[in-house]
Each structure stands twice: as C-alpha cells, then as structure tokens.
Design an enzyme around this catalytic site. Structure first.
Site, PDB file in Angstrom:
ATOM      1  N   GLU A 136      -6.755  -7.645  -0.760  1.00  8.56           N
ATOM      2  CA  GLU A 136      -7.306  -7.685   0.593  1.00  8.56           C
ATOM      3  C   GLU A 136      -8.796  -7.387   0.515  1.00  8.56           C
ATOM      4  O   GLU A 136      -9.191  -6.267   0.193  1.00  8.56           O
ATOM      5  CB  GLU A 136      -6.601  -6.660   1.494  1.00  8.56           C
ATOM      6  CG  GLU A 136      -5.095  -6.895   1.606  1.00  8.56           C
ATOM      7  CD  GLU A 136      -4.391  -5.909   2.547  1.00  8.56           C
ATOM      8  OE1 GLU A 136      -5.088  -5.137   3.229  1.00  8.56           O
ATOM      9  OE2 GLU A 136      -3.152  -5.919   2.584  1.00  8.56           O
TER      10      GLU A 136
ATOM     11  N   GLU B  12       0.814  -1.219   0.000  1.00  4.47           N
ATOM     12  CA  GLU B  12       0.000   0.000   0.000  1.00  4.47           C
ATOM     13  C   GLU B  12       0.850   1.272   0.000  1.00  4.47           C
ATOM     14  O   GLU B  12       0.812   2.067   0.954  1.00  4.47           O
ATOM     15  CB  GLU B  12      -0.972   0.001   1.186  1.00  4.47           C
ATOM     16  CG  GLU B  12      -2.020  -1.096   1.071  1.00  4.47           C
ATOM     17  CD  GLU B  12      -3.043  -1.087   2.221  1.00  4.47           C
ATOM     18  OE1 GLU B  12      -2.797  -0.407   3.217  1.00  4.47           O
ATOM     19  OE2 GLU B  12      -4.066  -1.758   2.098  1.00  4.47           O
TER      20      GLU B  12
END
Lengths: 658, 658, 658
Positions: free
Chosen positions: A317, A146
């Site tokens: 995710e 991320e």
C-alpha cells in the site's frame, strides 16, 4: 534471479457496481498497472450468512481483471469477521489491557488465541483457496491484513490467558523453572502451578518484566501460528503462488522475521506523511517534511522488510495522496508520490502497489485519497502512476538483491524489552536504531537491516547493533569470526534471555569480545547533555553507562566528566550512551573509514540508494540540488545533474559500469 | 409585541430554614427582582419515599413569594432522581463510552432511553403540574435542568442500545437500506438484522462515521422526546404558562432547535468566566479576559438561543461572581456582572436571572458565589442587581425581536459531523462559526444566528454558512432566491445526509449555486500558514481545499501557491480554507460593503448590539474608550461618550430616532 | 535519653543462595552496618502453601546475622500476599476508582477493608511473632511495607463499601445527621438508609466533597486499624522491641500521625532523586538538582516523621545510587549519598538504613542500585557507608530530640480537603506548606513540623499554619495562650469539619483570634501575579482572598489593587493569598525578627540543621561555599570552612559550646 519491477493497485470490486469493473480494469492497464490486490476485507460478501458462500462475484471480478491482462493478489478476509460470526462466539473479542472487550464495528476484532475463531478462518481460507487457488489470474495471496494494527497483538481475554498458561508450561515444564527465570521470589510472586499464571495487566504497580517479556513473546508466537495456519492451507491448494503479508511501519509488537519465515515474500504499507505525523520527531521536523515525509523512515523499512522477505519484498500500500488517519493530513508535495515509489524500487521492491484505486465515498476511510476521485475522475496520483510505469519500462528496472557491506541489526525482542523497561521514559529502541540508520544513510550508504542472527554477520565490512537486548554466545562468536568492524551499545547484552541482569554484568556474552563491563547506567531528562571530549557539539543524552575497561580494551572517546564514551578492543567497539547526530556522524565517519567502506559526502536532504548496478539519488529538500559530484560522468536513466525538490535521478554506478 | 425586561434569581427554599423565606422574598423585591426560579433539584424533598409526596413546603414557598409580588418559574426535578428511585431500577444509570455505569452521587444519573425512568418522570411532573399548574405565582416552567451537562446526552446502556435498534429500524426499514446508507460493505460491517446493531463504542479502531452520526441523531432525538413528554404533561395542567429549558454554552451534543420547537421560549445559563477558562483560546487570551470573559461568546449564545426560542428567550443563570467549576475561578472585574446583564438585554432577553440568591455553604457548589454570602450578607452582585433594576425601570427597557439583515448559520448536525470526523485533530465547527461571528461583531453588526432552514434565508442582505455539513437542495434554492450575498465554505456541503462524500463531489447540492467542485482537502498542523495573495497577513491555517472552478465561477482570492482561496459566481462565494482573523476581516469588509450592510469601525474591545431602536455599546478593554463617533449626537440612556472599562452605554439609534 | 546514631541496610536473604549469607553479614559488619531489615516481602517463602510454614531459612538467616553482631528489624510480609492466598479469596483485591480490580502480579494487591485478608494477616504475623519475637537478633519490627504505595489507600470494593456504611452509621447514628452534615438536600442526594450509601466514585460529575472527605477519613482509619492489629499481636509476643512502619515521601493519603501513635517510632523511605523527578517543580529546578535532589524535601520529611514518631524516627530506605522508578533515573552526584545520610542524622535519625544491600538482577527493581552490584562487587555507596560509619564513631553522634522554637503545622485532613476541592486546579496543600518550610529553612532555622494539636502550640516562638482546613476552638485557644507569634492563612479555617463553609464565614473559629472575615476567594491561572505594595518582586499567585478587617485588626500588607494581603491583630497574622518566594522571604524575616528567632543569612544552596548541640551545614550548590561566617570560631567535627559541592560540615553550636 532478478525480477521486473512493476506497479500495482488495491481494489475493492465489492464496493462498486459490477458495471464499473471492466472500465476500471481497462484504465488500470492503460496507465500501466500490472498487479491488483483484492478481497482482503470482503468476508460479509463472501459469506453473508454462516456457510452460505457467495463466491460468484469474486469469480466474476477475477475474470474481468484477468481478461484485461492484470495479475491478482488475493487477500484472505480474516481481519474483518462479519457480525453473524462474532455473535456466534462473543468471547472471540480481544480484551484490552483495561479488561474491556474490543467490540465489532471496525476491524481486527478478534483474539489471536481464540481457537473457535481460528477454525472459522481455516474454513473460509480453505474455501477460497479451493475455489481460486489455481485461477490463472491469481499470482499471489495476502494473509489477513496488517497484523497487529490498532494495537491488536496483545489480548487479555480468557482465551489468551489459557493459551499463555499452556505456552508457559511448554516452555518451562516446572513452576520452579518459571519462578527462577522470572525471579518470582521477589515480592512473593512465586507460583505453585501453571494455572496460577495471570496475564500481566491490571496489576497494582508494574508487573515483573520477565513476565511481560514472555507475554510479548507468547503474543508474537500467536500471530506467527495464526499466519502459519493460513499459509499451510493456501500452499495445499494454490501451488506456485507467492504468499505474503502486508506489514506496517514503526511497528514492533511481534517478530516480523518469524512471520516472514513462513512467507514467500514480505510486503509493507508505506504512508510517509501519516507515519511522520505519528512519529516522535519535533514539531519543527514534522513541519519541515510535512508534504514529503521523513527522508529515512521509508528507506529503513524497505531494508527491514527486504530482510523479512529474505530478499523478496514489495510495497503493498503506497500512499497516493492525503490520508485520513494522521493527526493532520496534508496533501503530498507534487512529486512526492513519484519519489516514494522510486525509493522502494531503489531498495529492490518487486512491486509498488497504490492504496487505493478509487477513493471510497463512505465509511471510515472516505477521506483517504486514491488514484481516482470518488466520482472516478483521475486524481493526481493517477497520472503519476502512468508516468512511472512508462519510466520503468524504459529503464527495464529490475529488483536486485545482494548483501550490503554494512549491516544494522534490528531485533524485535529488544523492542519488547526496552518498551517494558525504558528506564528513562522517552527511551525508544526504534528511535535508537533509526538514528544509526539515518546517520549511515546520510553518508551515502546502502544498508542491510538484519536480525541478530549469526548467519547475517558474514561478509560484512561493518556490523552495528545498538541496544541489542540479550547477547547470545553464538552471535558473539559470529561477530568475532566475521572480520567486520563491530559497534555495539548502549544497552547491548544488558539482559539475559530471561530479562535478568547477567551475573557477569552487561554486556554479558558480548563481554569477552568487547573487553568491558557496564557497572552502572543512568537515564537523563530531556535537555541534559553529557559532552564528549574533543568532539565539539557531540554529546550523549537520555542514556549513559559507566563502564570499566578490561585489560585489552582502551578508551576511544571519553565524556567531559572522564567516563569512557567509546571503548575499543581490536575491531570491537562499545558505545556507552545515546549519541546525538553530531556524535554519530563523527563516530561513523571514523569507523567506516577504518572498515574500508565508501562514504559519499551528500548535501543535506540528498539521499542515495543502490539497486544492483543502478544508483538512485533523491532530493528531500526544498531547493534544487547539484548532484554532479555524486554522478560524475555517468549517464542518467532518470533525471540529471540538477535535482529539483522531490526529484529522482538514476544512473549506472561507475564500479558497475566499468 | 414587546416585553418588559426584568431581573430574576434562582432560589432553593428547600436548602434554608423556612424562617428565612419571607425575608429573602422581601429583599428580592427590594432590589427589584421580579422572577424567581425554584424547585428544579428538589425531588428528594418533594417525594422523600416512593409515592410519599411532600408538596406542602413548596406550596408554602410559592405562597410567600407570591405575596411578596414575585413571579415563579417552577422547575421539574428530573435531573436529580433520588436514591430510592435509582435503587429501584439500577439499569436506569447511563453507561459511559467505556462501558462503566455512571453512578448516583451527583446529578444527571439517568439514561434518556430508559422507559422506566421516563415513566417516573411523567409521574412526578404530572403530580407537580396538577398541584401547582394554575397557581397564581407560577408564570412558567422549566423542564429538567441543563440537558446533556456532564456529557450525558449519549449513553451506552442496554436501554440505549435497544432504543437505537428501534430507531434504526424505523428510519431504514430494511437492513439493506441501512447497510447502503452506512457503506457497511466497507470492512465487512454489513448487518443481517437490526438486532445485530451495536452502539458505536469500544470498537477496535474508529467506528463508521455514518453509524456515529446516526447514534448522535438518535441520542439527540431521545433528549427531544424526553423533554416533549414533560412539555405535554405541563401544557395539560398549566395553561398559559411559558415552558422553557435552560440550555448551556458551547454545547452542541443535541439539536437545541428541535428541543426549542416544543418550548415557548429558550433560556440559557451564562457563565462568562467559566466558559472562557474551558475554551480553546490561547493562554494569552484567557489571561487578558480572565475577569470579563470572551467579548463575543455570550453574544453568540444570546443570538443562538433567541433563534432557538423563535424570538423569545432569557438568561436563566447569570454568573454573579466567582464560580466553582472552572480550572481557575477568578472574581469578575467590578462592572463585569452589569456588562454581562446588559449584553443579554441588548440581545433581547426578557429576563436575566442570577444564579443564585444565596451561596450554599455545603455540597458541590459551595464555592459558587451568589447575590448573598452564605451568612446572608450582601455580596457585590446584590448591589449590582439593584442598580440594574432601577436603570431598567428608568429606561423602560423592552425585549424586541426583529430579523437581522445578516444571518450566520449554526447547525447541530454539522457539529456532530465534524466532531466525528475533524480530519485535522484541532478542527472545530464551533470555533469556525465563532470566528465568523466574532469578525462580524467586530464590524459593529447585530446578527441572527440561525438554523440552516430555507425559511431563515428570506429577507437577508448576507448569509454566511461556514462548515455546513450537508447541502439540501431546498436550502440551496432558498439561498438562491433570497437575493442575499451568500458566503459558504470551507467543508460546506461536503457530505450527504448519510455522511458520504456526494458523488458529484463537494459542495454537493451547493455546487450549482457556487459553480465549484472540491477535489481534494487537507488539514494542516498548527504553525503552518498558507498565505493569501495580495492580502498581507491573511492566511489559511488548519484546513485548505483544492477547488476546480466551473465555467461561471471565478477566483476572487488565491493562495500564494496558486490554489483558489475564494471563488465567486454572481453573489455566491465559496471560501476554501480556514481563515485567520486578518483574512476574515478583509473578506467580510469587502463582502458586506457589496451586500450593502452598514459597518461600524469599532475601537478594539468595543462591541455594539441593537435591541429594537436602542443601540448598546460595551467596553471589554482595560482602558476608557471614546465612543463619540459611534454615538454621534444621540442622547444617552446609559453611560456617555467616554466608556470606562466594563462600561455600558445605550442610546436611541439615529435611523430609529429620525 | 539520646541514642547512638548508626547505619543499617535492607537485606533479602531469601533472594540469594544460603552460601552467600555469612559473607554478606561479614562484609556488612566490616563497613560498619549495625542494623539489618529483612523479611518484609517473603510470604511465599515463609508459607509456600496454605498453613505450610517454612521458617527454618529465616531462623538460619537470623542466626547468621546475629553471630556477625548485627541487629535485625523483622518485617511482616503482609504487603505481598502470595498467589494461593489471593486465589482463595479473589474479592480481597482492591478495586480502583474506575471499578476495575487491581490484580496479583506486583504488590499491595489487598483491600484494607477485607476482613478475610485481615485474618490471614493476623495469622502470619502471629506465627512470625511467636517464632521470632524473643529472638536475640530481633530488635525491632516493621509492619507491612509503605502503606498506600501505588495509590492503595482507597479501594472501591464491596468490602470497602460495606465497611464505609458501617463507619458512617457509627459516626452519624441517623441518616438525618448524615444528610445534614453532607448537605445532601443539594441535588436531592438525601439518603433514607445507611445501606443507600455508595462509594464516591463513577459519579456523573464530582461527588459531594463532604462525602469524599468522610471516605478519605474512613480509608485512613482502615489503614490505622489494619496496622494496629499487627502492632497488638507483635507486642504480645515480642516485648521490648521497637515497632515501626516505613512511611513514604510526598504522601498524604492517610493520617500518618494516627498510625504513628500506635508505633514506637516512625521510619520513612528517602529517595531524593526519584522524589524530585516526581515532584511538580519546574524542569529548570529538576535539571539543576538532578543529581542531588531538592535541598528541602528530605529535611521536611525528617522533621515530619520525627513528629509522627514522637521524637523517635529513622530512615529505613536510603537511596544509595540510581533507582528504577523515576521518569528518569540519574546516578547521584559523588557525595550525594553521604550528604543525604547526614541530613537525616542532623534531624535526629537513630538509624539510616540503605536500600538495598545487593542489587537484584531480576524482577521489577533490577535497575535499582544497592551497596553491591548484582555480582557482589562493591558499588560506590558501599564505600560511602564505610566512610560514614567511621565518622559517626569518631563523632560519637547521637540522636537528640528537643522542641524547636518554630512550629509549622502539617495536617492530613487539610491535605484531603484541598485535594478534594483545590478550586484552582494546581492548588496543592503539600506545595503550600513546603514553600513555608523552604523559606524558613533558607533563613537557617531548624523547625518542628507538627500536627495541628493544641499541645504542640506550647513553648514556641512562632507558629505557622498555612492552609489549615478547619479551625477547632481548642486549637485557636492554644494558639492564643501560647504567646507565640501566629501566622495563618490562606484558606485556614475556611471549612467546618463537615466540609461546609462556616456560617460565621472563614476563618471560622480562628476569626476571633485574627479579627478578620474572608468574604470572597479566587483562584488564578498560572502567570497571573497580584503584586504586593511596597515589596518589589513580591506577589500572590494562584490564590487570593478578599478579607474584611474587624475593629481590632489592621492591614499589615496590601495588594496593589488595595485588597488586604496580610492582616494583623496583636501577634496574630493572616495571609490572604498564596505567596511567592520573595513575599515569603520578606514576610518571614519581618515576623521572625518580631518573634525573637535567630535568622542566619545563608548563601544560596547552603542549608543548616541543628541536632542537639551540633550544627550541621550542607552545600547543595555546584560551587564550593565559604561558611566561615556561619561557623565562626567553632571547631569542626566534620568538614571545614570551605564546603565543597555535596559537602557536609558539623561543629558544636556556640550557644551550646559556651
């Protein structure tokens, strides 16, 4: 080539006793998990002291997963440098815009411009790639984690300043060129040397927008370069494995297309409830969708990241229950996790991977649910995953990739630009594009979200590009040649690439296409609505432009005060304000019909997405919905003509079935 | 032993010409003041230059007060180190969480961990205690002033960091133990040495909650240690004098029980209007009670600090008029000061001491009213004090202390924990406990607010412990053995002492008592209400848990969606959400009846408190109230059957009178 | 002496190719522009390297403007020191209250107390004044630009601290005197040396208000001194030219009267829409006036700056279209720019100068409209300016200056004081005075806004001074001798000059005039209204005082709770609360009648202003208004009996015409 759609899970063997691993792997397989991501935060276990590598445990975990028949995506641990490393080079800390260091103690505590840290990353990535690059379990790699999370793209450190000076020197060559591009004659901001360049923080009042834009471009480039170093090392040592990165939602601080260009596929982390809570939607909207999320947010990102991955993408995710990081964190509605998973598969995801296998009982994310409770009992999503795995098998679901007839442009530089200069404090490029996306999707369309690149214009029936910061002649030409109906505006082409108003006035290089000039603009406080003539309920709010029509252009819509609201020149349209939903709906129905696109009249809260020959239907409402008109006499692979709340249906499209 | 209840006042002789002192003392006595607090901010007058003590003026003031028949509580001046001292050791400044020093120029500009400053405090306290410890006027000592005021418990200085490292080393002995307790494997936060520990500020995203909890414990311990040094010095030199500290309201940043354990009695500073304005009550509530304060806030603190002082307590600073520090500062209603004073006496206060004798015309608190105007004319509270003094004499009022049948737990570590991890951004432990307190008090009960200590469980009819962070087996055992009806939850026992989720799942060690497991939790945005079946108007909001009943447990209440809202196993109840007032009222009526506690059906805005045999009744409403049902045929010592707004009545309780 | 009223424009020749200049000048003249301001941000072009002066271009521009018949006001460039200068002395940066430096990259990045920078300013100003001081085009000078803009009056740098210590030493001579004046005995804040003085930032809680007030006075004095240095240099080299400074709106961080005293005339920058958006008006008000601005804000400032310029003033920057710096930036209504311009002329402006000639396509203000679009096409205000220039000629409009019978005091120290100690968080001195101004103006009055100086009291029918911080005996005497009806309060005279409560109690030295004492005050949260007896709809809100009447005073109005709302002693009135519009309207009608002032019953949204014999009428409403009653049988010079929205009428006043 189409690819079988499968489930995955994120797993942290280092967080559990070794004795758990085999049973964990067995249960994963049992419910139908195929791919496992591991390793991305494990630096302190992989190298507990400088140069003292401890890879045995990881080798053991890979072995156990492999034996259980699981494939592995291995993460590089560079998002979490350990304390000994940080203490070795304290100046690797990013500095906030307020000048304060951002310290060790959570994650992402590194400055993208710090060469010393970059070399440490080279070293650990190379060590891992050498050790496991050809391991049979390893089918892919995730770089870092991320990028940019917690506002970490921009750093105001000395390292960043020096790198930015270098970047400017390379871009402009002379300070004269830089001073001209930035308009530095204004307020005596002229610089005599590249070493006089400061970072655009802590200024007395707002910095020069051109300065800011270049700093955002630079910061984005630093992310791209940081990622590329890892990609190149991995490619050297791990041939044939797909390299990806897990991007985020509602995040535009760097150019994701550029990072994606170095990857084999894109991935993103989808947390519908957390993202809804963080959005700027009204409290009423947030409450209405509190357990299911915004019906269009996930789909937009699926389409965006499919584009970033040039057709190949996945959810890395997937929210499996309540999370810990929203302002409030409700439990998803029963059925929500399944619906989210199928939205991703409907948009062509290769894998949907749940975060995480087992809820951690400790540290920052202990309130983040997983497939298992902390005590290893199954939580709700455990059973959901098992159910989906069986359905996927039964359906023989495959990720398909085809160019959609409708393309909506999303451009990172435009996001930078309008964040720098909203002009009205609530103007948001992301919200503007999202409104167009939502309106298209409510009309039943499957859309491509694309960069404003000439090659993306081809083969479209309709191209939409609201808020596109700067026009490039080659883009305008590609639009002209595409044959598509083109809808631009507001703010499209209103700046040069240097963040100046084009001397020909906005929409700059789009002007010849559109036949209009924007002479004046205004932003409007909330509650002010400029009604559109002959379209009851339709209005502009927040933003409105005053345009002059060229000879070949005509007014297609007007405001009640007489100003042109929509101009038309052939199949090129310019919308001169920020439309409300009613205006967008009426406008798009009209233009899509003209473009020859098929519209579906969907009940409220019903959404549709095509993946190859399959059409999926989703119910985001709180009541069962009759979808027989949508399905016609198709045979359902999932669900049926009555779709329960959170329900998913799938059937073969008629045009494909015939 | 019971103690005569008396009035006091806070006085600053150093701020007035010496010629004022005798007349001030005379007037104090005239209106019935018995105790005077002095000296707590006077360091720059006691030691104007380093080592140059100037105690004569204080000796003179003590002499004058003594001669007038007044007793004195002497304050140590350590909350306001003078400039020369600060300049001698600039690193004694506390650092804010943002890393900025908190400079000289107001008060509390010291870091609790700075050993150099602590030694300076030892020196001045010892000098004062030697000089005045056995002075006949001195009946007590106050250490420092309002520890923690202005957010000063936590400091992020080098001194604090080094002391925290030492504290961790002492607690954990090995970094392995620390890493395990904190779950530092998560995000590679593992530490290789105690010298690698950082303070939990300026992290990129939220720090580890275990790290934060230990930092809050450490910071609390530093306050305890700082206070204890002063207590020990004073005890050496001033035998037989009561040592106290003046705590604050709605303040939970250190463990007040632990500081109280070193003191002879507790005191607190009661500002009903300022605290109401600062609270999170609705604007409607704040406007309704703007001149009288929250009807239950003061009473809660009286009960809390009685517990902190192990039965002995007082109000050290009683608001006597408008204050200067609220967002808005109205003048109290006529009668409000008297009502507040009697609420304290009804809860067993030994002294209620007004802040301050005369309004200062200068500096930060010049808009804070006193008993006198700045020109020495009497302000309203001057007459109120005189009236109360006469009434106290007439009533022969005495502070009584007896264990209440109802105990409500308030725990500082739980306050730390839920501040660290609210999970829903408006979750407040203080508000949760306050809601239970308010509901009990509206049913006419006199309550003990207690720490969650096993010995506090004995002899109760009912024990309530909402939101109790961590279960300890010995506490659960004490609850089981107490014979009391026990009501726990929500969030009770949901963490281990290390801030991890118990592996047996919440409520951890309370699980065997309650027979439930909490599998999932959710926080809910404002406006979302989860209705309770068969209790119209009752709902959960903000917080709800999903519990599984063990074999011996049953559902006593359910939500409309079928989840258990209240579980029961024998006389042990678990409430699995945050109740609204209607739910609390219905639930407590039911459980109190079962526990055999006497409920009084009070009119709205009427409150009752027993002090030994005396029952006090207060009217917080804007209309006169008929209290004849409450009083029965009792003889009134104060007031009568009709209670005016702000009115106070007192009579002998029937059960006592018989 | 009266002066012909003319138009001006702000021009930046350095920002455009030299080839543009002659045509720009020609067009300026063509539409009737008479005066051009240039040069005020051009340091980097005037001195691109240290000591390397480049004045040729400026000489060329002056020559071109002069030849075109334009007059020039030349600005000193000291608001924008170039980068090479800042790099030479990095400690010239102002430091924010948070201690962070305020960096190069926009403007005003200098600390007023930095002597090194002041010397650089001396040097560049002297060089410019020598070069162009006697240039025939140059008719005036502007010092710097918008002192204090972007919160730059106060700096917390070392330079500022050292200068403040010196200032305090000079003011108090001994620390004893300072300690007494500040009341430093409170909280042991006593100082032993002037070198112990700190700046009042980063304190643990609020600093001493006396300390803050002196710091604000000091900071104001630094601005005055900084400006005076430039004025003196210019006077030496540029005889006969008017020196002015362009002040701002709603800005009170330094004493503008004191700066004005060194100037030949005052100027201010009038941005009605930006200022409205920034104001604290309700959203409803802001939306209602979003395209025209607050009907009274500009007028107030015209009257204020006329006073600062001792009769001589102008608008230096007149908003000509949308601006870039509001939270939202609408386009002005058609007619708005003309109305604004005439409001200024009606208040006696010598020049109204538009900002700016041509919209810049680059840098921070690129979204700020000008008379021309960036491509040199005329924007709307270009034509408006031309129209006004013709009208002015036709009317032979002249700036007149005469003492108005009504004086309203506005005092910068009072603004400092109530910002330091609002006591209720929304109390605003500026809003309080503005409410009085608005109420007077709605009654058709032309007002002088004056400093609280004895000489300003003479020759008035009525004097109003709400919120006047400290009473001076000579001011009270001047009020008494003036024969005017005087209305003071609330908060008037409530402090000594040292920010202490007067020992005689407020209103201090006004007490003998008014015959009252203020014993208590209270601030009230929004929504709380204290009704006034016998005046339906009238109430106090936010602020209320409890006053005791002396023997000669009587209650002229009372609150419903019986407290005195307005006291009267002869022709001296004291208002003891913050009035709503209804109360102000009723009160002022009554008092103005008593004072013998002429009231005009204006329709809502109509305003009137007299300039010498001319009466102007303005329509701020959205409907045409009939103004025949106001005009009577006067002959209109502008407009007529029906006034359109944004309309302006002008006619000779009857009393003058007769």
């Amino acid at each position: 080539m189409t690819i079988k759609q499968r489930l995955g899970v994120c797993y942290y063997p280092e967080q559990w006793p070794r004795s758990f691993w085999a049973e964990d792997a067995r249960r994963m397989r049992e419910i139908g998990i195929a791919v496992v991501r591991i390793g991305e935060f494990a630096w302190s276990r992989l190298e507990p002291r400088e140069g003292f590598y401890q890879f045995d445990w990881l080798a053991g975990a890979l072995e156990i997963l492999h034996r259980a028949g699981l494939e592995v995506v291995l993460g590089t641990p560079t998002a979490t440098p350990p304390k000994w490393l940080v203490d070795k080079m304290p100046d690797m800390a990013p500095l906030g815009a307020d000048g304060a260091p951002r310290k060790f103690g959570s994650r992402r505590h590194y400055c993208f411009s710090h060469e010393g840290y970059a070399r440490e990353c080279d070293r650990i990535v190379e060590a891992l790639a050498c050790a496991f690059g050809e391991h049979p379990a390893v089918v892919g790699w995730q770089t870092d984690n991320e990028y940019g999370c917690h506002d970490t793209v921009e750093s105001y450190s000395i390292a960043a300043r020096d790198a930015f000076r270098k970047w400017c020197r390379s871009k402009y060559e002379t300070t004269e060129a830089l001073n001209r591009a930035w308009g530095n004659v204004f307020w005596s901001m002229e610089l005599g040397s590249f070493d006089e360049i400061e970072l655009p923080n802590l200024t007395v009042t707002e910095p020069n927008p051109s300065h800011l834009l270049d700093f955002k471009r630079f910061s984005s480039d630093q992310v791209v370069a940081f990622n590329r170093r890892q990609v190149e090392i991995i490619r050297n040592h791990s041939p044939g494995r797909a390299i990806l990165h897990n991007f985020m939602g509602a995040f535009d601080a760097f150019d994701h297309y550029a990072v994606g260009a170095d990857l084999d596929m894109a991935a993103w982390d989808s947390y519908p409830l957390g993202f809804l809570e963080r959005s700027r939607h009204s409290d009423e909207f947030k409450t209405r969708y509190m357990r299911l999320g915004d019906p269009d947010f996930q789909a937009f990102h699926h389409d965006l990241y499919r584009s970033c991955g040039r057709g190949r993408w996945q959810v890395m995710e997937q929210q499996p229950g309540a999370v810990n990081w929203g302002a409030w964190n409700p439990v998803p509605a029963p059925g929500a996790v399944r619906l989210w998973t199928y939205e991703a598969f409907a948009a062509g995801a290769e894998v949907v991977s749940f975060f995480r296998w087992r809820q951690a009982p400790f540290a920052q994310e202990q309130m983040h649910e997983g497939l298992l409770l902390p005590n290893s009992e199954p939580n709700e999503a455990y059973f959901v995953a098992g159910e989906i795995a069986q359905e996927l098998n039964r359906m023989e679901a495959r990720a398909e990739s085809a160019r959609a007839p409708i393309a909506l442009a999303f451009d990172y530089e435009s996001a930078f630009a309008w964040r720098i200069q909203p002009q009205g404090q609530d103007f948001s490029y992301f919200d503007l594009v999202s409104a167009f996306y939502r309106a298209l999707r409510k009309l039943g369309l499957s859309i491509d979200v694309v960069p404003p690149a000439p090659e993306e214009m081809k083969g479209r029936k309709m191209i939409l590009a609201p808020g596109l910061f700067a026009a490039r002649p080659e883009l305008a030409a590609a639009m002209a040649q595409s044959g598509a109906l083109v809808l631009l505006g507001p703010r499209s082409g209103s700046k040069t690439k240097d963040f100046q108003i084009p001397l020909a006035l906005p929409p700059g290089d789009f002007g010849s296409l559109l036949g209009v000039k924007v002479r004046r603009v205004e932003s409007l406080r909330p509650g002010v609505a400029l009604a559109i003539r002959d379209l009851p309920g339709a209005h502009f709010s927040g933003w409105r432009e005053f345009i002059a029509l060229g000879e070949e252009a005509e007014a297609a819509l007007c405001c009640e005060d007489g100003e042109v609201a929509l101009s038309r020149r052939d199949n090129f349209y310019y919308l001169s304000g920020n439309p409300n939903d009613e205006l967008l709906d009426a406008l798009l129905r009209r233009l899509l019909a003209q473009a020859g696109a098929d519209i579906i009249d969907l009940p409220q809260d019903i959404r549709v997405r095509d993946n190859g020959p399959l059409r999926y239907v989703f119910n985001y409402g709180s009541e069962p919905a009759d979808i027989s008109e949508i399905a016609g006499d198709a045979v359902f692979l999932l669900g049926g003509k009555t779709l329960d709340p959170c329900g998913v249906a799938a059937f073969m499209r008629k045009d494909e079935a015939e």
